[in-house]
Each structure stands twice: as C-alpha cells, then as structure tokens.
Design an enzyme around this catalytic site. Structure first.
Site, mmCIF file in Angstrom:
data_model
loop_
_atom_site.group_PDB
_atom_site.id
_atom_site.type_symbol
_atom_site.label_atom_id
_atom_site.label_comp_id
_atom_site.label_asym_id
_atom_site.label_seq_id
_atom_site.Cartn_x
_atom_site.Cartn_y
_atom_site.Cartn_z
ATOM 1 C CE LYS A 70 34.226 37.606 3.768
ATOM 2 N NZ LYS A 70 34.625 38.972 4.061
ATOM 3 C CB CYS B 27 41.333 41.427 4.475
ATOM 4 S SG CYS B 27 41.231 42.392 5.970
HETATM 5 N N1 SAM Z 1 32.733 39.632 8.254
HETATM 6 C C1 SAM Z 1 32.702 41.066 8.171
HETATM 7 C C2 SAM Z 1 32.213 41.460 6.792
HETATM 8 O O1 SAM Z 1 32.285 40.657 5.857
HETATM 9 O O2 SAM Z 1 31.701 42.579 6.643
HETATM 10 C C3 SAM Z 1 34.032 41.685 8.478
HETATM 11 C C4 SAM Z 1 34.574 41.236 9.802
HETATM 12 S S1 SAM Z 1 36.017 42.093 10.330
HETATM 13 C C5 SAM Z 1 37.218 41.454 9.301
HETATM 14 C C6 SAM Z 1 36.335 41.318 11.868
HETATM 15 C C7 SAM Z 1 35.342 41.644 12.958
HETATM 16 O O3 SAM Z 1 35.751 40.910 14.135
HETATM 17 C C8 SAM Z 1 35.312 43.105 13.379
HETATM 18 O O4 SAM Z 1 34.007 43.610 13.214
HETATM 19 C C9 SAM Z 1 35.733 43.106 14.836
HETATM 20 O O5 SAM Z 1 35.003 44.027 15.640
HETATM 21 C C10 SAM Z 1 35.450 41.687 15.285
HETATM 22 N N2 SAM Z 1 36.284 41.239 16.431
HETATM 23 C C11 SAM Z 1 37.320 41.885 17.004
HETATM 24 N N3 SAM Z 1 37.803 41.170 18.041
HETATM 25 C C12 SAM Z 1 37.056 40.062 18.117
HETATM 26 C C13 SAM Z 1 37.054 38.943 18.997
HETATM 27 N N4 SAM Z 1 37.933 38.824 19.988
HETATM 28 N N5 SAM Z 1 36.126 37.995 18.802
HETATM 29 C C14 SAM Z 1 35.221 38.103 17.800
HETATM 30 N N6 SAM Z 1 35.190 39.133 16.939
HETATM 31 C C15 SAM Z 1 36.091 40.101 17.101
#
Ligand code: SAM
Length: 427
Positions: A115, A231
């Site tokens: 993103k 997702c």
């Molecule tokens: N936006 C990214 C992309 O488009 O490539 C994908 C994001 S992935 C769905 C969600 C991300 O949130 C992960 O990298 C994860 O490490 C992070 N995450 C996990 N726990 C979290 C928290 N408590 N607060 C913020 N981010 C967190």
C-alpha cells in the site's frame, strides 16, 4: 486444500447459495498481480517492454496487470523498481488513496510495502508519507521496497500505534490501517497459515484491530480520512469492526465499504472501508530538526557537481553517524525508531562523501551525469556482483538496466567495480 471445518461452516452460513462457488474458487491457482511503479515508468510503456507475458488489466487499478507463474520477482526490471508484485484484490484499496496528494499520510501497518508504494506513486513526491511497521525485521523489508521504488517523500519508522498516537495527535490527513488479520483470503497463497486459523484467533485479531483503529482515529485531523482494509472474510474483523468503530467514534462517518470474494472478483478477496473524521481538532507537529553539517554538505556538493546534472533541491540533514538525507519539505520530528528519512544521499566520514544505493535508485536517467546503461543480459551480471567494462572516466557512476537505475558502480581504469549492496544481489 484442507480448510478448517469451522471456517467452512462460517462461510457457508455467510454466503448461503454462493457457498459452492466460493468453495470452487479454491480449485484454481492463486491470483498474482503486478502494479507498475508510476514514479519510474507508465503502464503502457511497461506493457510494451514487459519481458514476460502480462495478463489482463486489473479492475480498479489502472497500473495493475495479472501475471502468471513467471519469475517476475527476479527480473532486472523488478530490481530497478519498475513494478511491485501485489495480490490483485489488495490493489483495490488504492482507489481510496486518491486524496493523498500533497497530504500528510500515515501508513500504520505498512510492511512489506504494497500500500505504501502505491500511495507514494499517487503522491508523486508531494506531501509527507510516514510508513510504519511495528516489527523490526519486517520494517527493514519495507525500507528496502521504499528504496527500490525510488520514493523520496517517505520516512520509514518502527513504532507501536500508541507511540505514534502520543506524538501525532490530530495531525494526519489520511491514515491507512491495512490491519494484521486472520488472513482468510490468503489461504491459497500461503497454505502454511491455515493451521493457525481458529475462531479464537479471529477474536484476538478483532481486538487488536480495534486498538489500532482507536489510535488511528486519534491521529487524524478534522476532515481526515481513515482507510481500513483486511485480507480476511471474518465479519468481526470487517463489517462489524467498522460498525462498532462508528458507534464508539461518532465523529466519523462511512464514505464507502466493499468486500471482494474470490468467486465474485478475480483475486483472493479483500475488505476495504473509507471513513471520514467530520469533527475534531487539527494540530501541527514540531518540524524535523534538520542537522546542518557544513563540511558534509561541501563534500556532497563537490561530489554532486560531476555526478548529477542538477543539484538536489531541499534541506540536507547529516545524522550523528555521518549518514546524509535529503529531508522532504514539511517532515515532522519523528522521535521514534527511524530506518529511512526521505532520500538517503550517502555517508560522510569526516573527509570523504560516499554515495548511497538509495541515491541511485531515486534518480532518473536524465538526472545522472555519469550513467552506465546495460543490456538486460549484462544487468543480470551486475546484479550477481560481477565487474563490468566501461569507457566512462574514473569515478562513481549509476549503473542501469537500459535507462533504469539498478545501483552504483565505481569506474576504475575501464572497469566498473560493483557497488550493488551484497544483500540486494541476485543469488
Ligand atoms: N500494508 C502492508 C502491505 O500492503 O504490504 C501489509 C500489512 S500486513 C496485512 C499487517 C502488518 O501489521 C504486518 O506487517 C504486521 O507486522 C503489522 N502488525 C502486527 N501487529 C500490529 C500492531 N499491534 N500494530 C500495528 N501493526 C501491527
């Protein structure tokens, strides 16, 4: 595919007569896509040059194409940042990001950068993008992708949403929460995730998302936009999450929401919602404390005179360890772990300026006074770390596949010494 029975029961209840079609979608291979990086090349031009067959255009993403099984991730054009490989349904979030131009944007859960790299292309170098990833290891991958795509107006940080909310109350025009979720839409692409699915994990994810959204709400200014996506198909993490958020935050209203299922749209499935904060404060933040080091700037200017066709415009900050960055205009003080700040120019060791790989990746062919253009075949050799021949006089140069930078080289007596960072080379 061995899907959990409870997951299937939930989907059956949700989808009713559509359930058999949903189930059949697991019989086809996962959908793959690439998004052309508009910071480096247009979609039509890329389609003309694509070294592997491109599939159809992706709905809702003018820069997106379906791709097959080809090794698109190991092509020199990928190393040059001409495209980003992204699951096609995930690209649909990008249409909500159209308002990000010239804005202050926070991508709160940003790694590996799908993103962020899309929003950055829409911003086209204007405004401020802060891309955060809580996990230190994933933040490094995010930072590499920001570098590869040649993004100049982005700071990559690694903090908790609570830490950022304490620093940036009512500050951002847009906050993107691409939330950590139970990943039901990723089962085909990552079957290893299937055993981790459980109704308890869905609940845990929903609670974590609620907390992240709460902090995102605090950081938005009046009129600011919150983009939320997952997702997964679980309602607790999608529709219900948004309904509960709106109940708890009456200052927000829903502009739009959409869920895509793999049996309805060509992709693995995604949920997205766009909300607007209609009431509240708008605050500023302390500006980034630029550290001006006259000696370092002199060394950089002397280097830039022969290396660049025109000097870069903007404030140069030199960190205590000698790393030099071109600070994007309007960057606030970050006060959290920062991996990247705008364009990394290079390093000053007290005597000599040494350019950074990121500088090469941020340039266009016409910016470079010393450019070694390679064929696609010779680029493969550069990416494997080999030394190449050149007629360019001694000194630093940018090495590119055709006109697209791949990294740095140093010309010495007719050869180009390879300065592509070892960690980024082709194995
Ligand atoms: N936006 C990214 C992309 O488009 O490539 C994908 C994001 S992935 C769905 C969600 C991300 O949130 C992960 O990298 C994860 O490490 C992070 N995450 C996990 N726990 C979290 C928290 N408590 N607060 C913020 N981010 C967190």
């Amino acid at each position: 595919m061995n899907l959990p029975e409870e997951f299937l029961n939930r989907m059956k209840e949700r989808l009713g007569t559509d359930f058999p079609a949903f189930l059949r979608s697991y019989e086809t291979p996962p959908c793959r896509g690439l998004r052309v990086n508009a910071l480096k090349i247009g979609a039509e031009e890329f389609a003309r040059r694509a070294p592997f067959p491109l599939g159809a255009r992706i709905d809702r993403e003018p820069l997106g194409f379906y791709v097959g099984e080809e090794k698109a991730g190991s092509d020199p054009y990928h190393f040059a940042g001409l495209y980003y490989l992204q699951e096609p349904s995930a690209m649909s979030v990008n249409e909500y990001a159209a308002s990000c131009k010239k804005a202050r944007v926070l991508d709160l859960c940003a790694a590996p950068g799908g993103k962020t790299t899309s929003v950055a292309a829409q911003m086209n170098g204007e405004g401020i993008l802060i891309s955060n990833e809580i996990d230190g290891g994933r933040a490094k991958i995010l930072s590499q992708n920001v570098e590869r795509m040649g993004i100049k107006n982005c700071a990559v940080v690694s903090a908790t949403p609570a830490q950022l909310a304490a620093r940036f109350p009512a500050y951002f025009d847009t906050v993107l929460v691409d939330a950590p979720c139970s990943g039901e839409g990723m089962f085909k692409k990552e079957p290893a995730a299937i055993p981790h699915w459980s109704p308890q994990n869905v609940k845990l994810c929903a609670a974590r998302q609620r907390e992240i959204l709460g902090h995102a709400a605090e950081m938005l200014c009046a009129g600011g936009r919150l983009i939320y996506s997952t997702c997964t198909f679980a309602e607790e993490e999608d529709e219900t999450q948004i309904e509960e958020f709106l109940k708890a935050h009456p200052e927000f209203e829903r502009i739009s929401a959409h869920k895509s299922y793999p049996h309805e749209e060509k992709g693995e499935g995604h949920f997205r919602a766009l909300l607007c904060k209609t009431k509240g404060e708008t605050r500023t933040a302390k500006p980034y404390p630029v550290r001006r080091n006259a000696q370092a700037i002199r060394a950089f200017s002397a280097f830039a005179e022969s290396f660049l066709n025109s000097p870069p415009v903007g404030e140069i900050t030199t960190l205590a360890d000698g790393r030099m960055y071109l600070t994007p205009a309007g960057m606030p003080a970050l006060d959290v772990r920062t991996l990247r700040l705008g364009t990394e120019l290079g390093e000053f060791d007290g005597k000599v300026f040494k350019p950074a790989h990121a500088l090469a990746m941020s340039l266009k062919r016409d910016d470079c006074a010393r450019f070694v253009s390679l064929s696609r075949e010779a680029s493969e050799r550069y990416l494997r770390g080999e030394t190449l021949e050149t007629k360019i006089p001694d000194g630093w140069c940018v090495v590119g596949v055709e006109e697209f930078p791949l990294g740095l080289g140093k010309c010495v007596g007719g050869t180009v010494k390879n300065h592509c960072p070892k960690a980024l080379r082709k194995r």
